[in-house]
Every structure is written in C-alpha cells, then in structure tokens.
Design an enzyme around this catalytic site. Structure first.
Site, PDB file in Angstrom:
ATOM      1  N   HIS A   1      -9.205 -16.443  12.770  1.00  0.00           N
ATOM      2  CA  HIS A   1      -9.812 -15.131  12.620  1.00  0.00           C
ATOM      3  C   HIS A   1     -11.295 -15.339  12.294  1.00  0.00           C
ATOM      4  O   HIS A   1     -11.627 -16.135  11.407  1.00  0.00           O
ATOM      5  CB  HIS A   1      -9.216 -14.371  11.423  1.00  0.00           C
ATOM      6  CG  HIS A   1      -7.756 -14.080  11.511  1.00  0.00           C
ATOM      7  ND1 HIS A   1      -7.263 -12.832  11.784  1.00  0.00           N
ATOM      8  CD2 HIS A   1      -6.664 -14.871  11.324  1.00  0.00           C
ATOM      9  CE1 HIS A   1      -5.931 -12.849  11.759  1.00  0.00           C
ATOM     10  NE2 HIS A   1      -5.545 -14.091  11.485  1.00  0.00           N
TER      11      HIS A   1
ATOM     12  N   HIS B   1      -4.393 -19.659  15.730  1.00  0.00           N
ATOM     13  CA  HIS B   1      -5.531 -18.758  15.919  1.00  0.00           C
ATOM     14  C   HIS B   1      -6.431 -18.789  14.699  1.00  0.00           C
ATOM     15  O   HIS B   1      -5.975 -18.939  13.575  1.00  0.00           O
ATOM     16  CB  HIS B   1      -5.086 -17.324  16.229  1.00  0.00           C
ATOM     17  CG  HIS B   1      -4.137 -16.737  15.238  1.00  0.00           C
ATOM     18  ND1 HIS B   1      -2.781 -17.031  15.226  1.00  0.00           N
ATOM     19  CD2 HIS B   1      -4.328 -15.876  14.225  1.00  0.00           C
ATOM     20  CE1 HIS B   1      -2.192 -16.369  14.253  1.00  0.00           C
ATOM     21  NE2 HIS B   1      -3.118 -15.672  13.616  1.00  0.00           N
TER      22      HIS B   1
HETATM   23  P1  5GP Z   1      -1.858 -13.752  11.500  1.00  0.00           P
HETATM   24  O1  5GP Z   1      -1.373 -12.826  10.429  1.00  0.00           O
HETATM   25  O2  5GP Z   1      -0.728 -14.379  12.285  1.00  0.00           O
HETATM   26  O3  5GP Z   1      -2.864 -14.756  11.002  1.00  0.00           O
HETATM   27  O4  5GP Z   1      -2.690 -12.833  12.471  1.00  0.00           O
HETATM   28  C1  5GP Z   1      -2.212 -12.283  13.648  1.00  0.00           C
HETATM   29  C2  5GP Z   1      -3.208 -11.245  14.085  1.00  0.00           C
HETATM   30  O5  5GP Z   1      -2.958 -10.940  15.442  1.00  0.00           O
HETATM   31  C3  5GP Z   1      -3.138  -9.937  13.301  1.00  0.00           C
HETATM   32  O6  5GP Z   1      -4.398  -9.681  12.695  1.00  0.00           O
HETATM   33  C4  5GP Z   1      -2.786  -8.902  14.361  1.00  0.00           C
HETATM   34  O7  5GP Z   1      -3.476  -7.692  14.191  1.00  0.00           O
HETATM   35  C5  5GP Z   1      -3.195  -9.581  15.652  1.00  0.00           C
HETATM   36  N1  5GP Z   1      -2.382  -9.224  16.818  1.00  0.00           N
HETATM   37  C6  5GP Z   1      -1.015  -9.207  16.902  1.00  0.00           C
HETATM   38  N2  5GP Z   1      -0.632  -8.849  18.137  1.00  0.00           N
HETATM   39  C7  5GP Z   1      -1.775  -8.648  18.852  1.00  0.00           C
HETATM   40  C8  5GP Z   1      -2.011  -8.250  20.212  1.00  0.00           C
HETATM   41  O8  5GP Z   1      -1.113  -8.029  21.006  1.00  0.00           O
HETATM   42  N3  5GP Z   1      -3.324  -8.153  20.588  1.00  0.00           N
HETATM   43  C9  5GP Z   1      -4.360  -8.407  19.725  1.00  0.00           C
HETATM   44  N4  5GP Z   1      -5.608  -8.266  20.203  1.00  0.00           N
HETATM   45  N5  5GP Z   1      -4.162  -8.780  18.445  1.00  0.00           N
HETATM   46  C10 5GP Z   1      -2.881  -8.901  18.015  1.00  0.00           C
END
Ligand code: 5GP
Ligand code: ZN
Length: 136
Positions: free
Chosen positions: A102, A100
């Site tokens: 951001h 993903h």
């Molecule tokens: P990472 O830290 O893996 O780069 O980011 C994962 C992101 O996914 C986090 O910012 C978290 O808030 C978001 N996230 C986790 N679970 C969900 C979900 O069920 N729905 C949405 N919309 N965002 C999620």
C-alpha cells in the site's frame, strides 16, 4: 495465476482497475476502499502470498517500483508524505493473499496518529533482552 485470486484476476485484466502504472513486473492501481486520496496498491504480476514466499531478487525489484510510484504520487498529488504498508497474514490484517504494497499519501502535519497502531512506552530492560534474543 492462482485460482480465485482477485489480484491475479486484476493483473490478467479480468477484473477492471484504475491503473496508475504498469511494467513487465508490477501493476499499480488505486485501492477500491482508499484510506486517503491516491491510496495505491502495487502488486507483482506473478502470484506470491507475501513477503516471505517472494524471492529476494524479485522483492528488491518490486520495492524499486514502489519507490518510483511513490515519487510520482508525491509530485502529482497534494501530498506532504506517505506511508508504505505491507500486511502479511490475516493476523496482520491481510485480506487479499497476493503480495501487495500500500502507498498511502498523507496531507498535513503529523497525521500518522490516524493509523490505529497503538504504541506504548517500551521497558528498556525488556527491549534489551528481546533484541538479544532476536539478533542474528
Ligand atoms: P490488505 O488488507 O490485504 O493489506 O489490503 C487489501 C486491499 O485491497 C484493501 O485495502 C482493499 O480495499 C483492496 N481491494 C480488495 N479488493 C479489491 C479490488 O477488487 N480492487 C481494488 N482496486 N482494490 C481491492
Ligand atoms: Zn494472486
């Protein structure tokens, strides 16, 4: 779809999301814990874990979508700039092991300091040596 992957479940419509954009390849939706207003995640609908296990041609297409979605956010929101963040591995803060990007809209001037990467002045000799070691 990968078992127990929350982002695969969102892509499959099994978990709801606040959708910003969708096409054949990607889904974009608001992060549930936004860093700023409009913080959006862009995911491929097909599961890969991160940057390194995603085929380069697919990655290129995803990045084109990231560009398009960022442009939309920049015009549709109060937005002076934005950060693109893409974490790989728990050591880098990745909490969801599905690729993903951001997109974090930013408002005001020089708010980059709010992101907690701590910089330090580089040593020129060390940087030169390191670049030579890494170059390919
Ligand atoms: P990472 O830290 O893996 O780069 O980011 C994962 C992101 O996914 C986090 O910012 C978290 O808030 C978001 N996230 C986790 N679970 C969900 C979900 O069920 N729905 C949405 N919309 N965002 C999620
Ligand atoms: Zn997945």
């Amino acid at each position: 779809m990968k078992n127990n992957c929350v982002f695969c479940a969102i892509a499959a419509g099994e978990i709801p999301c606040f959708k910003v954009h969708e096409d054949d390849l990607v889904l974009a939706y608001l992060d549930i814990n936004p860093f700023t207003e409009g913080h959006t995640l862009v995911i491929p609908k097909t599961h890969t874990t991160g940057l390194l296990d995603t085929p380069p041609d697919v990655l290129g297409e995803i990045v084109k979508r990231v560009q398009k979605i960022a442009a939309r956010l920049k015009t549709a929101l109060p937005c002076d700039g934005f950060n693109i963040l893409q974490n790989n591995g728990p050591a880098a803060g990745q909490t969801v092991p599905h690729l993903h990007f951001h997109i974090v809209p930013r408002l005001g001037s020089n708010t980059a300091a709010d992101i907690s990467f701590v910089n330090h002045a580089g040593d020129m000799d060390s940087l030169k040596t390191l670049a030579a070691r890494l170059a390919f």
